[in-house]
Design an enzyme around this catalytic site. Structure first.
Site, PDB file in Angstrom:
ATOM      1  N   ASN A  31       0.881  -1.172   0.000  1.00 42.27           N
ATOM      2  CA  ASN A  31       0.000   0.000   0.000  1.00 42.27           C
ATOM      3  C   ASN A  31       0.912   1.214   0.000  1.00 42.27           C
ATOM      4  OD1 ASN A  31      -1.818   2.056   0.408  1.00 42.27           O
ATOM      5  ND2 ASN A  31      -2.853   1.088   2.131  1.00 42.27           N
ATOM      6  N   LYS A  72       3.067   0.783   3.400  1.00 46.52           N
ATOM      7  CA  LYS A  72       2.688  -0.331   4.257  1.00 46.52           C
ATOM      8  C   LYS A  72       2.871  -1.627   3.479  1.00 46.52           C
ATOM      9  CE  LYS A  72      -0.849   2.319   6.743  1.00 46.52           C
ATOM     10  NZ  LYS A  72      -2.301   2.412   7.069  1.00 46.52           N
ATOM     11  N   ARG A 108      -2.431  -1.879  -3.741  1.00 45.78           N
ATOM     12  CA  ARG A 108      -3.634  -1.057  -3.593  1.00 45.78           C
ATOM     13  C   ARG A 108      -3.545   0.110  -4.569  1.00 45.78           C
ATOM     14  NH1 ARG A 108      -5.128   3.623   0.640  1.00 45.78           N
ATOM     15  NH2 ARG A 108      -7.342   3.769   0.194  1.00 45.78           N
ATOM     16  N   HIS A 114     -13.077   2.718  -0.532  1.00 50.62           N
ATOM     17  CA  HIS A 114     -13.024   1.715   0.544  1.00 50.62           C
ATOM     18  C   HIS A 114     -13.592   0.368   0.073  1.00 50.62           C
ATOM     19  CE1 HIS A 114     -13.199   5.272   3.586  1.00 50.62           C
ATOM     20  NE2 HIS A 114     -11.945   4.901   3.402  1.00 50.62           N
ATOM     21  N   ASN A 156     -10.508   7.710   9.815  1.00 53.38           N
ATOM     22  CA  ASN A 156     -10.296   9.126   9.511  1.00 53.38           C
ATOM     23  C   ASN A 156     -11.040   9.491   8.235  1.00 53.38           C
ATOM     24  OD1 ASN A 156      -9.016  11.713  10.017  1.00 53.38           O
ATOM     25  ND2 ASN A 156      -7.805  11.288   8.185  1.00 53.38           N
ATOM     26  N   ARG A 180     -12.560  15.872   6.807  1.00 55.25           N
ATOM     27  CA  ARG A 180     -13.326  16.096   5.586  1.00 55.25           C
ATOM     28  C   ARG A 180     -14.795  16.328   5.905  1.00 55.25           C
ATOM     29  NH1 ARG A 180     -11.273  10.937   2.326  1.00 55.25           N
ATOM     30  NH2 ARG A 180      -9.996  10.535   4.164  1.00 55.25           N
ATOM     31  N   GLU A 197      -8.041  -5.007   4.968  1.00 56.09           N
ATOM     32  CA  GLU A 197      -7.924  -4.667   3.557  1.00 56.09           C
ATOM     33  C   GLU A 197      -6.724  -5.334   2.906  1.00 56.09           C
ATOM     34  OE1 GLU A 197      -9.332  -0.302   2.834  1.00 56.09           O
ATOM     35  OE2 GLU A 197      -8.629  -0.419   4.908  1.00 56.09           O
TER      36      GLU A 197
END
Length: 371
Positions: free
Chosen positions: A7, A14, A57, A146, A177, A207, A348
């Site tokens: 990721n 990651k 990802r 997502h 977040n 956001r 994920e």
């Protein structure tokens, strides 16, 4: 089968290494300024002998990519063309892909798209009511995000209920977040709160989520705000941060407990927005079997779960106080409730590994190699 999941973000990478579906190593490289150096660090940390593939990802796949896809030069070019739709994410995702292809030659690379799960949205759910020609020309469309989380959690819900996925209707609430909600009908996304960008929908850490578009026109005309100012406002100075001065839900809850009025209002706005979406998506689905909370806030903030669903008992939705306070994964609704409410930790990376493995095993995307 040995799969490495990457990721690649703008400031961190990651990674998680799987062997036969079990995690054998994982970690994160922080403060990344050079993805080549970051991936060199990852390859030095891990035993990548006999590696079968790499799953990446990729945030935005546009309308082209509806499934995990073997990476080719053509796929890289297509993802690059989508950068205007995800300027903060796709460039970093691409950097990770390009470096991995150089450093791991001959190893299949698979792109797994956040948007792909939502390609099953019906046309009326994915279409904005603006000039159709303009929307077509500029790719203005509800893409949703997502997707790997919503896909994983909806399958996990079916498993926890002991039912086939195609028989279960679930509302999945990914609350971190960034936050989004998805109506999943028999394993297929039929409605989701994020849209062209990850700004639409629920209130998030920094956001805004849903906002009257006229507010932006008003601020441009009356506050002298330009495009960059509005972008900064909506992405960095809104949500919990804008309302309470803190984007972290833990701090908001702590301040509310201390009697802070701004934090109390921020949490009320946050939970009301969730409730509105739950009610709306219940109507879209027609029949609802389960609601699942996931991601950092969804998995850890019992107060948010309870308050988001309070007052919905006439819809068959209730939260058991004792279960809600102690559960880490599993059911938090009372026995016999018509709608099962659950906490389901998302994974994920495992979803990316699973999808990448499917491409490599079946060769379903290999036809693109010769394009």
């Amino acid at each position: 089968m040995k799969i490495l999941v990457l990721n690649s973000g703008s400031s961190s990478v990651k990674y998680r290494l799987y062997a036969d579906e079990q995690t054998v190593d994982k970690g994160v490289v922080e403060r990344v300024t050079d993805h080549d150096a970051a991936l060199a660090e990852v390859t030095e940390r891990l035993d990548l002998s006999d590696l079968d593939g790499v799953g990446h990802r990729v945030v935005h796949g546009g309308l082209r990519f509806s499934e995990p896809t073997l990476v080719t030069d053509e796929v890289v070019a297509a993802v690059r063309e989508l950068i205007p739709l995800a300027p903060l994410h796709n460039p970093a995702n691409l950097a990770g892909i390009e470096v991995a292809r150089r450093r791991l030659p001959g190893v299949p690379q698979v792109a797994v798209f956040d948007t792909a799960f939502h390609r099953t949205l019906p046309e009326e759910a994915a279409t904005y009511a603006i000039d159709a020609d303009l929307a077509r020309e500029h790719g203005v469309h509800r893409y949703g995000f997502h997707g790997t989380s919503h896909a994983y959690v909806s399958r996990r819900v079916a498993a926890l209920l002991g039912r086939p996925l195609e028989t279960v209707n679930t509302i999945t609430l990914h609350l971190g977040n960034g936050a989004s909600v998805c109506a999943v009908e028999g394993g297929r996304s039929v409605a989701t709160s994020m849209g062209l960008t990850p700004l639409q929908g629920l209130v998030m850490g920094t956001r805004s989520g849903d906002i009257d578009p006229g507010v932006l026109v008003y601020l441009a005309r009356n506050a002298g705000m330009g495009v960059d100012d509005l972008d900064d406002l909506l992405n960095h100075r809104s949500g919990l941060q804008g309302l309470a001065g803190a984007g972290d839900m833990r701090e908001v809850l702590s301040r509310r407990a201390a009697g802070d009025r701004a934090a109390t209002l921020a949490l009320a706005v946050y939970c009301r927005r969730i409730k509105e979406y739950v009610g709306g998506y219940y109507a879209v689905l027609g029949r609802l079997d389960a609601i699942a909370f996931t991601a950092g806030v969804g998995e850890r903030a019992a107060a948010v779960r309870a308050e988001s669903l309070a007052g919905l008992s006439r819809l068959g939705i209730e939260v058991d106080t004792e279960r809600n306070e102690r559960v880490e994964e599993g059911i938090i609704s009372p026995d016999g409730a018509p709608v099962t409410v659950l906490v389901v930790p998302t994974d994920e990376e495992l979803e990316i590994a699973t999808q990448a493995r499917g491409v490599i095993v079946t060769g379903s995307a290999r036809g693109e190699e010769g394009d």
